[in-house]
Design a protein around this motif. Structure first.
Motif, PDB file in Angstrom:
ATOM      1  N   GLY A  75       5.005  -1.887   1.307  1.00  0.00           N
ATOM      2  CA  GLY A  75       4.447  -3.237   1.211  1.00  0.00           C
ATOM      3  C   GLY A  75       4.120  -3.584  -0.236  1.00  0.00           C
ATOM      4  O   GLY A  75       3.373  -4.527  -0.493  1.00  0.00           O
ATOM      5  N   ARG A  91      -4.577  -7.000  -3.621  1.00  0.00           N
ATOM      6  CA  ARG A  91      -3.743  -7.189  -2.421  1.00  0.00           C
ATOM      7  C   ARG A  91      -4.283  -6.394  -1.232  1.00  0.00           C
ATOM      8  O   ARG A  91      -4.912  -5.351  -1.404  1.00  0.00           O
ATOM      9  CB  ARG A  91      -2.325  -6.672  -2.670  1.00  0.00           C
ATOM     10  N   LEU A  92      -3.918  -6.861  -0.051  1.00  0.00           N
ATOM     11  CA  LEU A  92      -4.159  -6.068   1.151  1.00  0.00           C
ATOM     12  C   LEU A  92      -3.088  -4.986   1.214  1.00  0.00           C
ATOM     13  O   LEU A  92      -1.892  -5.296   1.097  1.00  0.00           O
ATOM     14  CB  LEU A  92      -3.997  -6.931   2.406  1.00  0.00           C
ATOM     15  N   ASP A  93      -3.509  -3.762   1.415  1.00  0.00           N
ATOM     16  CA  ASP A  93      -2.540  -2.698   1.675  1.00  0.00           C
ATOM     17  C   ASP A  93      -2.520  -2.467   3.185  1.00  0.00           C
ATOM     18  O   ASP A  93      -3.439  -1.856   3.748  1.00  0.00           O
ATOM     19  CB  ASP A  93      -2.949  -1.425   0.917  1.00  0.00           C
ATOM     20  N   LEU A  94      -1.475  -2.962   3.816  1.00  0.00           N
ATOM     21  CA  LEU A  94      -1.415  -2.903   5.284  1.00  0.00           C
ATOM     22  C   LEU A  94      -1.177  -1.487   5.802  1.00  0.00           C
ATOM     23  O   LEU A  94      -1.525  -1.173   6.936  1.00  0.00           O
ATOM     24  CB  LEU A  94      -0.302  -3.821   5.802  1.00  0.00           C
ATOM     25  N   ARG A  97      -4.711  -0.012   5.470  1.00  0.00           N
ATOM     26  CA  ARG A  97      -5.774  -0.981   5.751  1.00  0.00           C
ATOM     27  C   ARG A  97      -6.867  -0.901   4.682  1.00  0.00           C
ATOM     28  O   ARG A  97      -8.062  -0.758   4.958  1.00  0.00           O
ATOM     29  CB  ARG A  97      -6.345  -0.762   7.161  1.00  0.00           C
ATOM     30  N   THR A 128       9.448  -4.256   2.857  1.00  0.00           N
ATOM     31  CA  THR A 128       9.372  -5.723   2.787  1.00  0.00           C
ATOM     32  C   THR A 128      10.312  -6.285   1.730  1.00  0.00           C
ATOM     33  O   THR A 128      10.449  -7.496   1.600  1.00  0.00           O
ATOM     34  CB  THR A 128       7.939  -6.178   2.431  1.00  0.00           C
ATOM     35  N   ILE A 179       5.774  -0.349   7.382  1.00  0.00           N
ATOM     36  CA  ILE A 179       5.937  -1.793   7.184  1.00  0.00           C
ATOM     37  C   ILE A 179       7.434  -2.036   6.964  1.00  0.00           C
ATOM     38  O   ILE A 179       8.037  -1.430   6.080  1.00  0.00           O
ATOM     39  CB  ILE A 179       5.159  -2.283   5.935  1.00  0.00           C
ATOM     40  N   PRO A 307     -12.018  -0.747   7.640  1.00  0.00           N
ATOM     41  CA  PRO A 307     -10.864  -1.241   6.871  1.00  0.00           C
ATOM     42  C   PRO A 307     -11.275  -2.083   5.668  1.00  0.00           C
ATOM     43  O   PRO A 307     -12.424  -2.499   5.539  1.00  0.00           O
ATOM     44  CB  PRO A 307     -10.100  -2.094   7.888  1.00  0.00           C
ATOM     45  N   TRP A 308     -10.310  -2.289   4.807  1.00  0.00           N
ATOM     46  CA  TRP A 308     -10.356  -3.193   3.655  1.00  0.00           C
ATOM     47  C   TRP A 308     -11.394  -2.794   2.605  1.00  0.00           C
ATOM     48  O   TRP A 308     -12.061  -3.623   2.018  1.00  0.00           O
ATOM     49  CB  TRP A 308     -10.541  -4.660   4.102  1.00  0.00           C
TER      50      TRP A 308
END
Ligand code: AHR
Length: 494
Positions: A75, A91-94, A97, A128, A179, A307-308
Motif C-alpha cells: 500500500g 498515511r494510513l497503513d492498512l 492498521r 495497489t 492489499i 489501531p491507527w
C-alpha cells in the motif's frame, strides 16, 4: 549417544552467497521508529540513528536488508518518503492498521544500510501500484543523472546513485490479507511487465518474484508454476516465506520443524526445474527465502493493540532457548540448500520478530541472536557435503528425526573449517566424531556451546551467552561432547 560427521575437501554443495545471511526491516510496529531510528534518544546520533542498534546489527554481519515491507509495501507510495520531511504526507497503513508519518524514508534507509555495512534489498509495490511506480523508483535510485527522477534524487541530497542491486517484485501477492492480492495469472503478468521495465532502466539489477507465502496456502505449487511461466525470462529468483511456532508445546516436534523447511525448499526447487525443463531453458531460477523465523509468541497480545497508532508494539515475540535451537537447525538447513537458496532474510531485524530489541535505555539481545551471529560470521565460503550419522526419533509430524543436525563450511581464504551442530536430544550427551578427508594438520581455533538453559528461558536479563566447549580433542579427527539440547560451533584450521 554417538554422532558422526564426515566431510571431504572435494565434496561441496556450493559457494555460499553472503546474502544468505540477510535480514529485514519493515515499516511495521517499532522496527523503524523506536528501532533503528529514534531522534532524541540518548543513543541516537544527530540524524536519529540509534547507534546502539547499529552496533548490535554490525555484530550480526548482515550483508543485505530487505525494505520497506512486507505487507506494508503493498500500500506504499515510495514518493511519499522522499524530499523535505515537513512536506511528507502522513498515511494510513492498512496492512498493520497503523499511522505512517514517512519521517523515515528511502534516503534515510539507504544511509542506515551503509552505516550497517549492508546492501539494500528493495521491494516495489505491486499491490495497489504497478509498472510505472516500479520503473520510476529504479530510475530514482539507480540512474546517474539527467532525468526527472534521477535529478530529483540529486536535488534531495544524493548526488551519487544508490546502486540497489536486488529488488523484490511485490510481497506475498497470493495471500488474501495482502492489499491488492492477485491470482497467480494476474500477478505473473504484472510482475513480468514490471520486471521488463525495471531492467530496461537498469539491466544490472536482479529481481525476485513472489512465490507462495506459505506451503499451506491452497494455491501452493500451482502459484509457483503459473508465476514462473509468466516471468521466467525476466526474473532471477523466486521467493519463499516460512515461519514456525511451538503452539502445541511439543519440544521434540518443534525442533524437527527444520525438516519441514528442507522439504519446502526441495519442493520449490523441483517446481523451478520442472518449468525450466518444460521451457527448454538454459536459465536456472534460484531461491530467495526472504522471510523466515519463529513467529507465534506475540499473536494474542497483538489482537489487543489499538489501531491507527504510530509505531505500536506489534509482533514483539520474546524468544526462548528452544527457539534459538530451532533457528540453529533452520540456518543449517539453509546452508544445506545453498546451491539454490542464494538470498535469505531473517524476518525481521529489530523489535519486530527480531534478534535485537530496544527500549528507551538501550538494546537487549534475544536468544536467537547467538546462532544467527555465529553462522553469519563463520559460515562463509563453501558449504561442504556433510554426511552425518546419529540415532533418530519419531515426532508427531515427522517419522525420522536425527538427533544430530549439522553442517560444515570451508573458508579457503582463511584455511578454516566451521562445524555447526545441534544435539536435539533433551536427555543424552552426544559423543561426536568429526572426520575430514583431504585436510591435514587440523588444529582447534575455537569451540563454543550454547546450552544449559531452561527451554522456556528468555534473555531480557542478558543472562544468556555462548560458553566455551571444553570437552573436545583434535588429533587427526575431532572428538567432542555435545550437551543435551545444545547449539555448538567448532572452528578448525588446517
Ligand atoms: O514479517 C512480518 C510479515 O509476515 C510480513 O509483512 C509479511 O510479508 C509476512 O506475512
Amino acid at each position: 549417544m554417538k554422532g558422526q560427521i564426515k566431510v571431504s575437501s572435494d565434496s561441496r554443495i556450493s559457494e555460499i552467497d553472503p546474502r544468505l545471511y540477510g535480514s529485514f526491516i519493515e515499516h511495521l510496529g517499532r522496527a523503524v521508529y523506536e528501532g533503528i531510528y529514534q531522534p532524541g534518544n540518548p543513543n541516537a546520533d544527530e540524524n536519529g540513528y540509534r547507534q546502539d542498534v547499529l552496533a548490535a546489527v554490525r555484530k550480526l554481519n548482515v550483508p543485505i536488508v530487505r525494505y520497506p515491507g512486507g505487507n506494508f509495501v503493498s500500500g506504499y507510495n515510495w514518493e511519499d518518503s522522499v524530499g523535505p520531511k515537513e512536506t511528507r504526507p502522513k498515511r494510513l497503513d492498512l496492512a498493520w492498521r497503523s499511522l505512517e508519518t514517512n519521517e523515515f524514508g528511502l534516503h534515510e534507509f539507504v544511509k542506515w544500510a551503509e552505516m550497517a555495512n549492508s546492501e539494500v534489498n528493495m521491494a516495489v509495490n505491486l499491490g495497489t501500484r504497478g509498472v510505472d511506480a516500479a520503473r520510476n523508483v529504479v530510475e530514482y535510485c539507480n540512474f546517474p543523472s539527467g532525468t526527472y527522477w534521477s535529478d530529483l534524487r540529486r536535488k534531495n541530497g544524493a548526488e551519487k546513485p544508490f546502486g540497489i542491486k536486488t529488488w523484490c517484485l511485490g510481497n506475498e501477492m497470493d495471500g488474501p490479507w495482502q492489499i491488492g492480492a492477485k491470482t497467480a495469472q494476474e500477478y505473473g503478468r504484472l510482475a513480468n511487465e514490471a520486471a521488463k521495465a525495471m531492467k530496461w532502466v537498469d539491466d544490472s539489477i536482479e529481481l525476485v518474484a513472489c512465490g507462495s507465502s506459505s506451503m499451506e496456502n491452497p494455491t501452493f505449487g500451482s502459484w509457483e508454476e503459473t508465476v514462473l511461466d509468466e516471468t521466467y525470462d525476466n526474473i532471477d529468483y523466486l521467493s519463499l516465506h516460512r515461519y514456525y511456532g511451538n503452539q502445541e508445546n511439543d519440544l521434540q516436534n518443534y525442533l524437527a520443524k527444520s525438516l519441514d523447511l528442507d522439504e519446502f525448499i526441495s519442493s520449490v526447487v523441483a517446481i523451478c526445474d520442472a518449468v525450466k525443463a518444460r521451457k527448454h531453458s538454459k536459465k536456472t531460477i534460484n531461491l530467495s527465502m526472504d522471510e523466515w523465523n519463529v513467529w507465534y509468541h506475540s499473536n494474542n497480545q497483538d489482537k489487543e493493540i489499538k489501531p491507527w497508532q504510530v509505531a505500536p508494539p506489534l509482533l514483539e515475540d520474546i524468544y526462548n532457548f528452544e527457539d534459538a535451537l530451532l533457528v540453529g537447525c533452520l540456518l543449517i538447513t539453509l546452508l544445506k540448500h545453498s546451491d539454490r537458496v542464494k538470498i535469505a532474510c531473517l524476518a525481521q531485524l529489530v523489535n519486530v520478530i527480531a534478534p535485537i530489541m530496544t527500549n528507551d535505555q538501550g538494546v537487549w539481545l534475544q536468544s536467537i541472536f547467538y546462532p544467527f551471529m555465529q553462522v553469519s560470521q563463520y559460515g562463509r565460503g563453501v558449504a561442504l557435503n556433510t554426511v552425518t550419522k546419529s540415532e533418530s526419533y519419531k515426532a508427531k509430524d515427522f517419522d525420522e528425526v536425527p538427533y544430530l543436525e549439522s553442517i560444515a563450511t570451508l573458508d579457503e581464504e582463511h584455511r578454516e573449517i566451521s562445524i555447526f551442530a545441534v544435539n536435539r536430544s533433551s536427555k543424552e550427551t552426544m559423543d561426536l566424531d568429526f572426520v575430514a578427508d583431504g585436510f591435514s594438520n587440523l588444529k582447534l581455533l575455537g569451540a563454543t556451546q550454547f546450552c544449559g538453559y531452561d527451554i522456556k528461558a528468555t534473555n531480557e536479563d542478558a543472562k544468556m551467552d555462548l560458553q566455551e566447549l571444553n570437552e573436545i580433542s583434535v588429533d587427526g579427527s575431532v572428538q567432542a561432547k555435545l550437551q543435551p539440547l545444545s547449539w555448538n560451533v567448532i572452528r578448525l584450521g588446517y
